[in-house]
Design an enzyme around this catalytic site. Structure first.
Site, PDB file in Angstrom:
ATOM      1  N   HIS A 252       0.840  -1.189   0.000  1.00  0.00           N
ATOM      2  CA  HIS A 252       0.000   0.000   0.000  1.00  0.00           C
ATOM      3  C   HIS A 252       0.883   1.249   0.000  1.00  0.00           C
ATOM      4  O   HIS A 252       2.060   1.184   0.364  1.00  0.00           O
ATOM      5  CB  HIS A 252      -0.911  -0.003   1.235  1.00  0.00           C
ATOM      6  CG  HIS A 252      -2.008  -1.029   1.145  1.00  0.00           C
ATOM      7  ND1 HIS A 252      -3.046  -1.082   2.050  1.00  0.00           N
ATOM      8  CD2 HIS A 252      -2.229  -2.037   0.261  1.00  0.00           C
ATOM      9  CE1 HIS A 252      -3.862  -2.075   1.714  1.00  0.00           C
ATOM     10  NE2 HIS A 252      -3.385  -2.673   0.651  1.00  0.00           N
TER      11      HIS A 252
ATOM     12  N   GLU B  12       1.152   3.704   1.976  1.00  0.00           N
ATOM     13  CA  GLU B  12       1.799   4.020   3.254  1.00  0.00           C
ATOM     14  C   GLU B  12       3.087   3.214   3.412  1.00  0.00           C
ATOM     15  O   GLU B  12       4.112   3.737   3.842  1.00  0.00           O
ATOM     16  CB  GLU B  12       0.854   3.708   4.422  1.00  0.00           C
ATOM     17  CG  GLU B  12      -0.393   4.584   4.495  1.00  0.00           C
ATOM     18  CD  GLU B  12      -1.582   3.997   3.725  1.00  0.00           C
ATOM     19  OE1 GLU B  12      -1.352   3.279   2.727  1.00  0.00           O
ATOM     20  OE2 GLU B  12      -2.729   4.277   4.112  1.00  0.00           O
TER      21      GLU B  12
ATOM     22  N   CYS C  34      -6.181   1.456   5.644  1.00  0.00           N
ATOM     23  CA  CYS C  34      -6.840   0.172   5.912  1.00  0.00           C
ATOM     24  C   CYS C  34      -6.423  -0.310   7.304  1.00  0.00           C
ATOM     25  O   CYS C  34      -5.576   0.290   7.959  1.00  0.00           O
ATOM     26  CB  CYS C  34      -6.453  -0.862   4.859  1.00  0.00           C
ATOM     27  SG  CYS C  34      -4.822  -1.570   5.094  1.00  0.00           S
TER      28      CYS C  34
ATOM     29  N   CYS D   1      -2.602  -0.826   7.584  1.00  0.00           N
ATOM     30  CA  CYS D   1      -1.833   0.412   7.667  1.00  0.00           C
ATOM     31  C   CYS D   1      -2.151   1.173   8.952  1.00  0.00           C
ATOM     32  O   CYS D   1      -1.278   1.811   9.537  1.00  0.00           O
ATOM     33  CB  CYS D   1      -2.123   1.284   6.448  1.00  0.00           C
ATOM     34  SG  CYS D   1      -1.535   0.526   4.924  1.00  0.00           S
TER      35      CYS D   1
END
Lengths: 190, 410
Positions: free
Chosen positions: A68, A70, A100, A103
């Site tokens: 992702h 992040e 999410c 994260c």
């Protein structure tokens, strides 16, 4: 949702525009992800008014569902050699879509100061939509952090919608979506 | 099930006790059943979408000992919340059904569909139920299965001990992961991802938070990264060998074959299982720039695959025939010494893992049973089975201070 506690009245205007500036940069990264056939999410980490790292979703390219935006950004910051993981304690994250669950807890482990996001993530959202990982007191090991949404929300939503009406050939059984229509009406946030 | 060395971490739906709802019921003669059911379908609000698990009709023998003496049926009308008793009586009378039904009354039936056989057995006495056990849940483990699973579990414990010997040691003064910590803590956590179809170990790793100074290098994420890199290199290899087949040139892989693996972990693991493509993420690898990191691990993967006996030139055709690429960690099993934290649990959802086996729960951060049940959360798009191996005693997982486990994310 957009309300933010500001310590200094004078700074209010400039800080609010700063938020939108950083989110603009995150959105540019989300657009880049879209162009690369990735879920359009982008983010920047800001430390002392400086962007120290940025990332965008790379799950398809990496064949790895955990890449992702992040994580891309965090890994760049830590591998740059300029910062230790302590830096995140003085960092704000600007991300186009609510983090999410994965994260959200990663950010909590890093001790992030606060998170600003564009639109909510109704499917996986970890900071309010599905789970409250950012402030669940039962998670004792790491400090809670505030997560505030609504920055360029509509643009983030439209980008996601554009992505999801497009067919995903990376899925195990790609769905045919040529009958899907891009919706343009956006409901107000819950 | 009771003989298994592990037990499933059940969802709240699987462990819940009997809850009931009230429905209208009445007795009828068997020959009238069809007419009454038609009447219900036509005249009453449909409540049986939420009560699909409840049988509409119950058979009651006039004499339990002599079933030949005939039976009556009890038929369900609808949920009591949908129509009042008086209105139902009026409806029945106005349609002339009052002559053929008797004892119109309220009955209690199970509110939820039984998910486990235990629930089905406990609830069916109240009212006959439909029960379709999920094939995954019904699957029995053979003695051989359990032996194999146990060998994998023992392997990840070895990996945890390896981590300890390498000094994956978190010093709170140098590496303040948590503001709760007072003492340095050993966090030896081992993890492996296995393809249960071929019983191949695809990835092995241990926690590298200390050595990489990266607070997110948990063993599970490390393992997922290895699987992803393996798939990237396997697809490159496929492309490569396809090109070579076309050009009828096999000189390139032979050249590569000559290269040696300089990965001591890789050799070490070969002692235990013959079929293996293993890379342990090391701090050097992780510390590098992202692009370099990707290509370097890619290189080593290709070498390992090419030097592995199962990928000799003889089997190139079969490799080519495996045209369907793997998708993330779909259908793979994950073995890990400790319950994955919330982050790793969700990473496993994103990776579409098949099953997870862990040995010890982590009460302050665990996402697969302790704090959340992320593997079975109703709003998430992928669910998987989780088993805890509680037959493994504490001292097998080498913590210096057992109680410190509660202070660590895994």
């Amino acid at each position: 949702m957009n309300e933010e506690k500001l310590d200094d009245g004078k700074d209010n205007v400039s800080r609010e525009t700063d938020h939108y500036q950083y989110m603009r940069r995150a959105l540019d990264l989300a657009h880049e992800a879209y162009e690369s056939h990735e879920v359009p999410v982008g983010c920047v980490f800001v430390h002392n008014n400086e962007i120290i790292g940025f990332g965008r979703n790379k799950t398809n390219e990496a064949l790895n569902g955990t890449r992702h935006a992040e994580f891309e950004a965090i890994d760049t910051i830590l591998s740059s050699g300029k910062y230790t993981s302590d830096v995140f304690k003085e960092c704000s994250l600007y991300v186009t879509v609510e983090p999410c669950v994965m994260c959200a807890y990663a950010l909590r482990q890093l001790g992030i100061q606060q998170v600003y996001y564009g639109c909510a993530n109704e499917r996986f959202g970890g900071t309010g939509s599905v789970f409250n990982i950012h402030e669940d007191p039962i998670l004792l090991l790491h400090p809670q952090y505030p997560s505030i949404g609504g920055y360029y929300r509509e643009e983030a939503i439209m980008l996601l919608r554009k992505f999801y009406v497009r067919e995903n050939d990376n899925a195990p059984e790609p769905k045919r979506k040529h009958q899907r229509v891009l919706k343009t009406t956006i409901k107000p946030p819950k | 099930m009771s003989n298994l060395p592990f037990r499933p971490i059940l969802t709240d739906e699987e462990t819940r006790d009997l809850e009931t709802v009230e429905v209208y019921a009445a007795d009828i003669e068997p020959k009238e059943a069809e007419r009454v059911l038609k009447f219900i379908k036509k005249n009453l609000p449909s409540s049986f979408t939420s009560l699909n698990h409840v049988k509409r009709v119950r058979k009651i023998y006039n004499d339990e000992k002599e079933k030949g003496k005939g039976f009556t049926l009890t038929i369900l009308f609808c949920l009591t919340t949908l129509i009042s008793f008086v209105d139902l009586q009026i409806l029945i009378t106005s349609n002339g059904f009052d002559k053929i039904i008797s004892r119109l009354r309220v009955e209690k039936v199970p509110k939820h569909a039984p998910i486990t056989r235990a629930q089905f057995d406990a609830w069916k006495s109240l009212w006959p139920l439909n029960f379709h056990e999920h094939p995954n849940n019904a699957r029995k483990f053979t003695v051989q299965d359990i032996d194999i699973l146990a060998s994998h579990m023992n392997r990840v414990i070895e990996l945890a001990q390896l981590a300890k010997s390498k000094g994956e040691n978190l010093d709170p003064f140098l590496f303040p992961l948590s503001y709760f910590w007072i003492d340095p803590v050993q966090i030896p956590i081992g993890c492996a991802i296995i393809d249960p179809c071929t019983n191949t170990i695809l990835a092995e790793s241990h926690d590298t938070r200390a050595s990489t100074r990266h607070p997110l290098c948990h063993s599970v994420l490390n393992c997922i990264n290895v699987v992803a890199n393996l798939e990237i290199s396997s697809r490159q290899f496929k492309n490569m060998s396809n090109e070579q087949m076309a050009a009828d040139d096999i000189s390139r892989p032979q050249k590569r074959k000559a290269k040696e693996i300089d990965d001591d972990e890789g050799n070490e693991s070969n002692l235990h299982q013959p079929k293996k493509h293993t890379i342990i993420i090391d701090k050097e690898e992780k510390g590098e720039d992202e692009d370099d990191d990707e290509t370097s691990s890619l290189e080593s993967n290709i070498e390992i695959i090419l030097t592995s006996p199962s990928f000799s030139s003889k089997t190139q055709n079969t490799t080519r025939q495996q045209s369907k690429d793997a998708y993330l960690c779909k259908n793979y099993d994950l073995f890990v010494t400790h319950e994955p934290c919330v982050m790793c649990s969700m990473a496993l959802v994103h990776s579409r893992i098949g099953r997870v086996f862990y040995a010890r729960a982590t009460p302050n951060s665990g996402g697969l049973g302790s704090i959340y049940k992320i593997h079975a959360h109703s709003s998430l798009n992928h669910h998987f089975r989780v088993f805890i191996w509680d037959s493994i005693s504490d001292d097998r997982i080498a913590y210096d201070r057992i109680e410190s486990l509660d202070q660590v994310d895994t």
